[in-house]
Design a protein around this motif. Structure first.
Motif, PDB file in Angstrom:
ATOM      1  N   HIS A   1      -9.324  67.349  31.682  1.00 55.79           N
ATOM      2  CA  HIS A   1      -7.983  66.770  31.102  1.00 55.79           C
ATOM      3  C   HIS A   1      -8.291  65.997  29.765  1.00 55.79           C
ATOM      4  CE1 HIS A   1      -6.638  67.754  34.885  1.00 55.79           C
ATOM      5  NE2 HIS A   1      -5.697  67.945  34.835  1.00 55.79           N
TER       6      HIS A   1
ATOM      7  N   ASP B   1      -0.746  66.519  26.717  1.00 60.02           N
ATOM      8  CA  ASP B   1      -2.232  66.389  27.151  1.00 60.02           C
ATOM      9  C   ASP B   1      -2.561  67.932  27.502  1.00 60.02           C
ATOM     10  OD1 ASP B   1      -1.020  63.719  28.834  1.00 60.02           O
ATOM     11  OD2 ASP B   1      -3.081  63.596  27.809  1.00 60.02           O
TER      12      ASP B   1
ATOM     13  N   GLU C   1      -5.104  70.678  29.839  1.00 58.17           N
ATOM     14  CA  GLU C   1      -5.955  70.913  30.913  1.00 58.17           C
ATOM     15  C   GLU C   1      -6.676  72.175  30.895  1.00 58.17           C
ATOM     16  OE1 GLU C   1      -3.865  71.558  34.640  1.00 58.17           O
ATOM     17  OE2 GLU C   1      -5.970  71.725  35.757  1.00 58.17           O
TER      18      GLU C   1
ATOM     19  N   SER D   1       0.574  69.922  29.156  1.00 57.36           N
ATOM     20  CA  SER D   1       1.550  68.895  29.837  1.00 57.36           C
ATOM     21  C   SER D   1       2.911  69.329  29.569  1.00 57.36           C
ATOM     22  CB  SER D   1       1.120  67.641  29.676  1.00 57.36           C
ATOM     23  OG  SER D   1       1.478  67.135  28.503  1.00 57.36           O
ATOM     24  N   HIS D   2       3.729  68.875  30.551  1.00 56.40           N
ATOM     25  CA  HIS D   2       5.403  69.007  30.216  1.00 56.40           C
ATOM     26  C   HIS D   2       5.574  68.456  28.751  1.00 56.40           C
ATOM     27  CE1 HIS D   2       9.574  69.941  31.058  1.00 56.40           C
ATOM     28  NE2 HIS D   2       9.784  68.673  30.803  1.00 56.40           N
TER      29      HIS D   2
END
Length: 944
Positions: free
Chosen positions: A224, A202, A204, A197-198
């Motif tokens: 996720h 997190d 994925e 994630s940015h």
């Protein structure tokens, strides 16, 4: 006469002793210090002996020989080669020799070393097997270089292959294909890709490789999950660098795996970092052997390429989607029209006309509004301010534009813009437009443009927009960076001026294709950048208006200089390879698993006197004598993906019918499933070498017999010499005691009856007898040194020195001497009696040989250095001239007269003999008048 016999015989026997000692010492030094590893095995493959080089090769300490002796050699060879070892060892015992046989050995630190083994079997005089003698050559580095080179060539091909297959697969399929290539390159069995994630909080799970899903991983879990819940493989994200776990099962901090998850033994986890953020994690695992730095580098490059290609595709898809949305928004916009008549002196207005677009915008129908007041149909018009505009236009007749505003009442909430004007009949007309969708689209577009801007500004690929005159309308920061110009300098600038002259024509042709479907083109060209001329690869797309006319061109490019150079290098390499194969004097052939030849080079066909066309299609076994064929094929069949190369020697038929000897190196080529596809073989004629080896073995055998005979003779002579010296010295003591006894009686009882001359002669007889007694005692001591059984054990030096201080206390006090001991004293491995004897002789010499007006200072030290104890005894005595350094350790070597300094010249000879008995070495450093420093080197003793 008897004493004269002793003096005459001694030099010959001494030379024999020295020759034996030097021969033994030379052999021991060669065996212990040889840089090549040596091992000896019994008939069961158990280790009988190894040298220090062998221990160092396997990671042991040089003193760890006892940890190895008695173990099976299979303990140190990787399990995959045990079957091969059994076969080869049996052949070894049968044939009596082995040559250039390769094995992978497991060091005690877990690392593998590849060795080439040469050896022969040893037999007793009756021809019975005793042991093997093998020399091991470390070829790990050479084998690793060969494997690394193959991997690097394959990696270059993969990096070139990825962009080519990207358009043939969907995103998931492309990433799975990339993982499969990574598995192939690193010999891994599983692989995966995660997006981050940015905010890097997190992860994925995007995909496993197909092979992993089919064969190893049946678990179902969330795709996720937070980074904090991830196992140690996510340390690549936490540490922002690749992590390698070559012993995953024993790692203490792992989280464990869910049921059905692929079992992990080894794993590499690689972060893909863009703009200082980890955006993707790629992992490969379960390689049969430890991962290397080359595996990490290869996985990193493939991961980076996968990310860049996926992001480029997403960018292009997003750009196409944005353009489609924009066209759809424009195509569906329409204007609403309403005609009003003023009532109440322009305080309100009644609907007279209302078109279909107005119905759509106002969410009502024509019948519902005609004849009704506008403030009734749209009660929010006054609050909006539009009613005031109506009144102004009705009063002044001047048209006004009412900008987009949000209209709201209990029924309706829309964004509208109006253009209001007055008809000649007094009615007013409102042309209005529902821009709610446009407003929403604007917000979405604003957000999309922000994302687009961030993507462009942070994109490593080059992005440029040009008009139909080739003038630059937009450039990305990466474009400016590559060309070393600012955005202002590039805007309005013709990009064609940056293109290499020879590439401009194909650039124009490629851009002409943008004016017809599919309105895209791929182009490779050279351009002048701040780095000089560089190759750039461009994906160009035409921007169309609603009539499908080209209005501008967007290009997305990448610096492909390295790829182009790699391709050129590959072509050059292939050409060089073909030249080498055809021009080399080595015989080169390619054959199928059944032995059918599919290729031979010129040297191969010339050697066997046939054309390549005649040889191709035949079986190479036809060129080998029948008795060697099965052995050759058996060796070849042992090749596997883990051990793809192997060398062997065998006989062949020459064109004249003679039998010649060849050495061949075979390499097996395997499919991705591990099936053997073909074999490559390189060979050369070694007949001359084989004949030379036979002659060398014959000469070595004769030499060994001569050395054994000479050694027995020297040992016998040495024993006879020691017995003779001991016997002579012992037998001389009885007559000497009688002579000296009678001399003392004469001196004591009849001295007064002698004149001065007689008394002088009598004193000389007594003194000579005393000296002869001392000489005989020293000879006996020299002979006894080392005759008893040596008890080699750790020797504590401090108690020995302390005992000698007591022994020499009177002489130390008389000479005002100082005995300085540098504590602590390291413990050597030796015989305590011999160690005490050598210290006693060195200290005695230091107390004897010094100037009368000089206070003797004796210093003793013992320090460890590597696997030796260095003992030093230094003094400030008379010193020894350099020309006598090599003589002082010999028997009867004296540098001073008896009148000056008493002694027999045997003390230092005893020191040298004692040191030799303990496998040590003694040296002297001395300058006349400046004292002496004796250095004794003994093995180190580990005291626990």
């Amino acid at each position: 006469m008897y004493l004269g016999l002793v003096g005459t015989s001694h030099p010959s026997l001494h030379q024999v002793e020295e020759a034996l000692r030097e021969n033994t010492e030379h052999f021991r030094l060669f065996y212990e210090q040889a840089p090549v590893a040596y091992e000896s095995l019994d008939a069961n493959g158990s280790i009988l002996d190894v040298n220090p080089a062998w221990l160092e090769l396997l990671g042991f300490d040089r003193n760890d020989r006892e940890k190895v002796i008695g173990r099976s050699i299979s303990d140190f060879i990787i399990p995959d080669q045990h079957t091969l070892l059994d076969k080869r060892f049996g052949d070894f015992l049968t044939n009596g020799k082995v040559h250039d046989t390769e094995y992978d050995l497991q060091r005690i630190d877990g690392r593998l070393v590849t060795v080439s083994v040469d050896g022969r079997t040893g037999h007793d005089t009756q021809g019975n097997f005793q042991q093997t003698h093998c020399v091991l050559h470390n070829i790990t580095e050479r084998k690793q270089h060969e494997r690394d080179a193959e991997i690097q060539v394959r990696r270059a091909a993969i990096l070139l292959e990825l962009p080519q297959i990207a358009d043939q697969l969907d995103e998931t399929g492309f990433m799975q294909h990339g993982l499969e290539l990574a598995e192939e390159l690193t010999s891994s069995l599983i692989s995966f890709i995660h997006f981050v994630s940015h905010d890097e909080q997190d992860i994925e799970l995007v995909t496993w490789s197909k092979h992993t899903l089919q064969e190893y991983c049946q678990t179902v879990h969330d795709k996720h999950y937070p980074v904090n819940d991830a196992g140690i493989w996510a340390d690549a994200l936490r540490q922002r660098k690749p992590v390698v776990f070559n012993d995953y099962l024993s790692y203490p901090d792992k989280h464990g795996l869910p049921e059905g998850h692929a079992k992990l033994t080894r794993i590499i986890s690689i972060p893909v970092i863009e703009n200082d953020k980890v955006v993707m994690l790629v992992g490969v695992g379960n390689k049969p052997t430890n991962y290397t730095a080359l595996d990490v580098e290869s996985t990193q490059q493939i991961a980076n390429e996968i990310w860049h290609i996926v992001q480029s595709r997403r960018y292009m898809d997003a750009l196409a989607t944005s353009e489609a949305r924009y066209r759809e928004l424009i195509d569906n916009m329409s204007d609403g029209v309403a005609v009003y008549e003023a009532v109440d002196h322009g305080q309100d207005f009644v609907f007279k006309e209302y078109n279909k677009s107005g119905e759509r915008i106002g969410r009502n129908c024509h019948e519902e509004v005609i004849g009704r007041r506008v403030t009734e149909v749209f009660p929010g018009i006054k609050e909006l301010g539009l009613l005031t505009v109506f009144q102004q236009v009705w009063n002044t007749g001047k048209a006004e534009y009412f900008p987009s505003s949000a209209y709201q009442d209990e029924r309706l909430l829309i964004w509208v813009e109006n253009y209001v004007y007055k008809l000649p009949g007094g009615e007013i007309v409102a042309v209005f437009n529902d821009i709610t969708e446009r407003k929403q689209a604007e917000e979405a577009l604003k957000e999309s443009e922000e994302k687009y801007r961030l993507l462009i500004e942070n994109q490593t690929d080059l992005v440029v927009k040009v008009d139909l005159q080739d003038r630059i309308q937009f450039v990305s920061p990466s474009y400016c960076e590559l060309f070393g110009k600012t955005e202002d300098e590039l805007l309005g600038y013709s990009f064609m001026s940056l293109v290499y002259d020879d590439d401009r024509e194909k650039t124009v042709k490629a851009m002409q294709t943008l004016y017809r479907p599919p309105y895209t083109a791929y182009l490779e060209q050279r351009a002048m950048t701040k780095l000089g001329w560089r190759w750039l690869g461009w994906v160009d797309t035409a921007i169309l208006d609603e009539d499908e006319n080209v209005t501008a061109i967007i290009g997305v490019g990448r610096d492909i200089t390295d790829r182009i150079q790699a391709m050129e290098a590959l072509r050059d390499s292939q050409q060089r390879y073909r030249a080498v194969v055809e021009d080399t004097p080595l015989l080169i052939g390619v054959y199928l698993p059944d032995g059918e030849l599919t290729f031979v080079n010129k040297a191969y066909s010339d050697y066997f006197g046939k054309t390549p066309e005649t040889l191709v299609g035949t079986n190479f076994l036809e060129l080998i004598p029948q008795q060697d064929r099965e052995r050759v094929m058996a060796n070849i069949r042992t090749l596997s993906p883990e051990a793809p190369t192997q060398s062997h020697e065998h006989q062949v038929f020459s064109p004249t019918g003679d039998i010649r000897w060849h050495r061949w190196t075979n390499r097996a080529l395997f499919s991705t499933r591990g099936d053997t596809v073909s074999y490559q073989a390189i060979g050369q004629d070694i007949t001359d070498r084989k004949l030379a080896e036979i002659e060398v073995r014959r000469l070595n055998s004769e030499l060994e017999e001569r050395v054994a005979d000479r050694t027995m003779e020297l040992e016998s002579a040495n024993k006879e010499l020691e017995a003779f010296v001991y016997s002579v010295s012992h037998d001389l003591r009885a007559p000497l005691r009688a002579v000296t006894g009678f001399a003392h009686i004469l001196a004591n009882r009849h001295r007064n009856n002698l004149n001065d001359e007689g008394q002088h002669y009598m004193d000389n007889v007594v003194e000579a007898g005393n000296r002869m007694g001392t000489l005989i005692e020293d000879l006996l001591q020299y002979s006894r040194t080392g005759r008893g059984a040596l008890l080699m054990r750790p020797v504590e030096l401090s108690p020995i020195i302390q005992g000698l201080e007591v022994t020499f206390a009177e002489r130390i006090q008389t000479n005002h001497a100082k005995l300085i001991v540098d504590e602590p004293l390291a413990a050597p491995l030796g015989d305590a009696t011999l160690v005490g004897q050598l210290f006693s002789n060195l200290i005695d010499n230091a107390l004897t040989y010094h100037e009368a007006d000089t206070t003797p200072v004796i210093k003793v030290a013992a320090k460890r250095q590597a696997d030796q104890i260095i003992i030093t005894v230094s003094d400030n005595g008379l010193g020894i001239a350099p020309e006598y350094h090599h003589k002082i350790f010999q028997v009867f070597q004296r540098l001073h007269s008896q009148e000056e300094y008493p002694g027999t010249g045997i003390g230092l000879a005893i020191v040298a003999k004692a040191v030799r008995m303990m496998d040590g070495e003694v040296k002297v450093e001395s300058t006349l008048g400046e004292g002496s420093r004796f250095t004794i080197l003994l093995p180190v003793a580990e005291i626990h």
